[in-house]
Write an enzyme that holds these catalytic residues in place. Structure first.
Site, PDB file in Angstrom:
ATOM      1  N   GLU A 128      28.638 -34.369  20.710  1.00 48.06           N
ATOM      2  CA  GLU A 128      28.615 -33.677  19.424  1.00 48.06           C
ATOM      3  C   GLU A 128      28.349 -34.530  18.554  1.00 48.06           C
ATOM      4  O   GLU A 128      28.839 -34.668  17.365  1.00 48.06           O
ATOM      5  CB  GLU A 128      30.267 -33.331  19.397  1.00 48.06           C
ATOM      6  CG  GLU A 128      30.519 -32.418  20.344  1.00 48.06           C
ATOM      7  CD  GLU A 128      32.039 -31.747  20.034  1.00 48.06           C
ATOM      8  OE1 GLU A 128      32.838 -32.341  19.381  1.00 48.06           O
ATOM      9  OE2 GLU A 128      32.396 -30.766  20.846  1.00 48.06           O
ATOM     10  N   ASN A 171      25.723 -34.365  25.181  1.00 55.40           N
ATOM     11  CA  ASN A 171      26.550 -33.116  25.446  1.00 55.40           C
ATOM     12  C   ASN A 171      26.927 -32.375  23.834  1.00 55.40           C
ATOM     13  O   ASN A 171      27.188 -33.394  22.915  1.00 55.40           O
ATOM     14  CB  ASN A 171      27.848 -33.523  26.162  1.00 55.40           C
ATOM     15  CG  ASN A 171      28.557 -32.319  26.696  1.00 55.40           C
ATOM     16  OD1 ASN A 171      27.905 -31.551  27.201  1.00 55.40           O
ATOM     17  ND2 ASN A 171      30.066 -32.062  26.121  1.00 55.40           N
ATOM     18  N   HIS A 208      30.948 -22.859  24.652  1.00 56.79           N
ATOM     19  CA  HIS A 208      32.060 -22.320  24.284  1.00 56.79           C
ATOM     20  C   HIS A 208      31.639 -20.884  23.463  1.00 56.79           C
ATOM     21  O   HIS A 208      31.058 -20.963  22.460  1.00 56.79           O
ATOM     22  CB  HIS A 208      32.752 -23.064  23.386  1.00 56.79           C
ATOM     23  CG  HIS A 208      33.262 -24.231  24.060  1.00 56.79           C
ATOM     24  ND1 HIS A 208      34.261 -24.180  25.060  1.00 56.79           N
ATOM     25  CD2 HIS A 208      33.066 -25.745  23.909  1.00 56.79           C
ATOM     26  CE1 HIS A 208      34.457 -25.452  25.596  1.00 56.79           C
ATOM     27  NE2 HIS A 208      33.925 -26.291  24.793  1.00 56.79           N
ATOM     28  N   GLU A 236      30.937 -26.790  29.680  1.00 53.68           N
ATOM     29  CA  GLU A 236      32.337 -26.467  29.357  1.00 53.68           C
ATOM     30  C   GLU A 236      32.593 -24.893  28.957  1.00 53.68           C
ATOM     31  O   GLU A 236      33.140 -24.370  27.890  1.00 53.68           O
ATOM     32  CB  GLU A 236      32.760 -27.311  28.053  1.00 53.68           C
ATOM     33  CG  GLU A 236      32.721 -28.994  28.004  1.00 53.68           C
ATOM     34  CD  GLU A 236      33.182 -29.557  26.542  1.00 53.68           C
ATOM     35  OE1 GLU A 236      33.708 -28.832  25.884  1.00 53.68           O
ATOM     36  OE2 GLU A 236      32.493 -30.540  26.567  1.00 53.68           O
ATOM     37  N   ASP A 238      33.490 -21.127  28.585  1.00 53.50           N
ATOM     38  CA  ASP A 238      34.488 -20.444  28.346  1.00 53.50           C
ATOM     39  C   ASP A 238      34.151 -19.049  27.479  1.00 53.50           C
ATOM     40  O   ASP A 238      33.106 -19.552  26.531  1.00 53.50           O
ATOM     41  CB  ASP A 238      36.028 -20.821  27.849  1.00 53.50           C
ATOM     42  CG  ASP A 238      35.715 -21.877  26.591  1.00 53.50           C
ATOM     43  OD1 ASP A 238      35.081 -21.820  25.872  1.00 53.50           O
ATOM     44  OD2 ASP A 238      36.819 -22.579  26.825  1.00 53.50           O
TER      45      ASP A 238
HETATM   46  C1  XIL Z   1      39.344 -30.148  24.219  1.00 55.81           C
HETATM   47  C2  XIL Z   1      40.525 -30.274  25.143  1.00 55.81           C
HETATM   48  O1  XIL Z   1      40.284 -29.186  25.939  1.00 55.81           O
HETATM   49  C3  XIL Z   1      41.863 -30.166  24.494  1.00 55.81           C
HETATM   50  O2  XIL Z   1      43.097 -30.381  25.336  1.00 55.81           O
HETATM   51  C4  XIL Z   1      41.913 -31.327  23.510  1.00 55.81           C
HETATM   52  O3  XIL Z   1      43.108 -30.931  22.905  1.00 55.81           O
HETATM   53  C5  XIL Z   1      40.941 -31.324  22.532  1.00 55.81           C
HETATM   54  O4  XIL Z   1      39.668 -31.305  23.197  1.00 55.81           O
HETATM   55  N1  XIL Z   1      34.554 -30.076  23.095  1.00 55.81           N
HETATM   56  C6  XIL Z   1      34.687 -31.096  24.148  1.00 55.81           C
HETATM   57  C7  XIL Z   1      35.953 -31.122  24.750  1.00 55.81           C
HETATM   58  O5  XIL Z   1      33.550 -31.776  24.260  1.00 55.81           O
HETATM   59  O6  XIL Z   1      36.352 -32.538  25.131  1.00 55.81           O
HETATM   60  C8  XIL Z   1      37.072 -30.449  23.959  1.00 55.81           C
HETATM   61  O7  XIL Z   1      38.267 -30.409  24.740  1.00 55.81           O
HETATM   62  C9  XIL Z   1      36.670 -29.086  23.715  1.00 55.81           C
HETATM   63  C10 XIL Z   1      35.326 -29.046  22.788  1.00 55.81           C
END
Ligand code: XIL
Length: 300
Positions: A128, A171, A208, A236, A238
């Site tokens: 990020e 990422n 996401h 990641e 969802d």
């Molecule tokens: C999130 C986790 O799922 C949570 O449990 C935590 O509180 C915060 O981080 N991008 C990412 C992940 O790269 O590491 C994040 O994970 C979600 C967003």
């Protein structure tokens, strides 16, 4: 095939999930994990605040529990993440001297990657780093502000030395739409690294998504990044309310790109999700497969 992992491997891919060490004692959770998924990403346990809470004091309790589970169950392991402006201890974000921060960043990369050397298929070296919105530039962070934009290159070079067998990924989120400035920023970074021989092997697209799922240009983004000579992975995934068709479209985009090597969902059951109120995952709170699960399995 009857499971996500077995279906994905038919095309040489993995299907993974984020895992929380604290849930490994939940029998329903672990049963689904062991049965369905072929790759594990520690959800929080390999982040800086968990692994180096004070300078040169490395703590691997949670990370080891996840890594040991992956090894005992023959699952691939993704490393997440080494250099990120969040879940970063105050002792790092407060550093103002470049030589100090450079030494600290290199020591962190060496310490965490060294612990798991040879066990990790791919590492999210930097997470990020790009700004949201239309700039296409790096966001403000202690790393950019103290070391300059070259911190990315320094991190990837240190990572290659620390574990030469691991694939090194950049990422990020909101880089799925080809027309987004942030996507173009990442594309230009990867193109620059490839042209100058800076080590980078993969781009992770977090994915996401809202309930509409992936943008129409998602497959184009995957293909264009892959054409730079890197693997791409959905890291990641969802989707709010988990529409079956949105999950199927996302999986299909990956399958249509030969260098899209795997898909990870960010948790197992809706109750395990960081977006739990949106019910974005493939299993419901009782561990039952949702319609999106069947759509993914059929598409793989
Ligand atoms: C999130 C986790 O799922 C949570 O449990 C935590 O509180 C915060 O981080 N991008 C990412 C992940 O790269 O590491 C994040 O994970 C979600 C967003």
């Amino acid at each position: 095939a009857g499971t996500l992992g077995a279906a994905a491997v038919q095309s040489g891919r993995y299907f993974g999930t984020a895992v929380a060490a604290g849930r490994l004692g939940d029998a329903q959770y672990t049963t689904i994990l062991n049965r369905e998924f072929s790759s594990i990403t520690p959800e929080n346990e390999m982040k800086w605040d968990a692994t180096e809470p004070s300078r040169d004091n490395f703590t691997f309790g949670g990370a080891d529990r996840v890594a040991n589970h992956a090894r005992s169950q023959n699952k691939q392991l993704r490393g997440h993440t080494l250099v990120w402006h969040q879940q970063l201890p105050g002792w790092v974000s407060g550093i103002r001297d470049a030589n100090t921060l450079r030494a600290v960043m290199n020591n962190h990369i060496n310490g965490v990657m060294g612990r798991y050397r040879g066990q990790i298929y791919a590492w999210d070296v930097v997470n990020e780093a790009f700004a949201d919105g239309g700039s296409g530039q790096l966001r403000s962070s202690v790393f950019r502000d103290v070391l300059g934009t070259g911190f990315l290159e320094e991190a990837f070079r240190a990572a290659r030395a620390a574990d030469p067998a691991a694939k090194l990924c950049y990422n990020d989120y909101n880089i799925e739409d080809w027309n987004a400035a942030k996507t173009q920023g990442v594309y230009n970074l990867v193109r620059d690294f490839r042209s100058r021989g800076v080590p980078i092997d993969c781009v992770g697209l977090q994915a996401h998504f809202g309930s509409g799922g992936s943008p129409a240009t998602f497959q184009t983004t995957l293909a264009n990044l892959a054409a730079l000579g890197v693997d791409v992975q959905i890291t990641e995934l969802d989707i709010a309310q988990a529409p079956a068709s949105a999950y199927a479209n996302t999986v299909r985009a990956c399958l249509n790109v030969p260098r899209c090597t795997g898909i990870t969902t960010w948790g197992i059951r809706d109750s395990d999700s960081w977006r739990a109120s949106e019910n974005p995952l493939l299993f419901d709170r009782g561990g039952t497969k949702k319609p999106a699960y069947d759509a993914v399995l059929t598409t793989l």
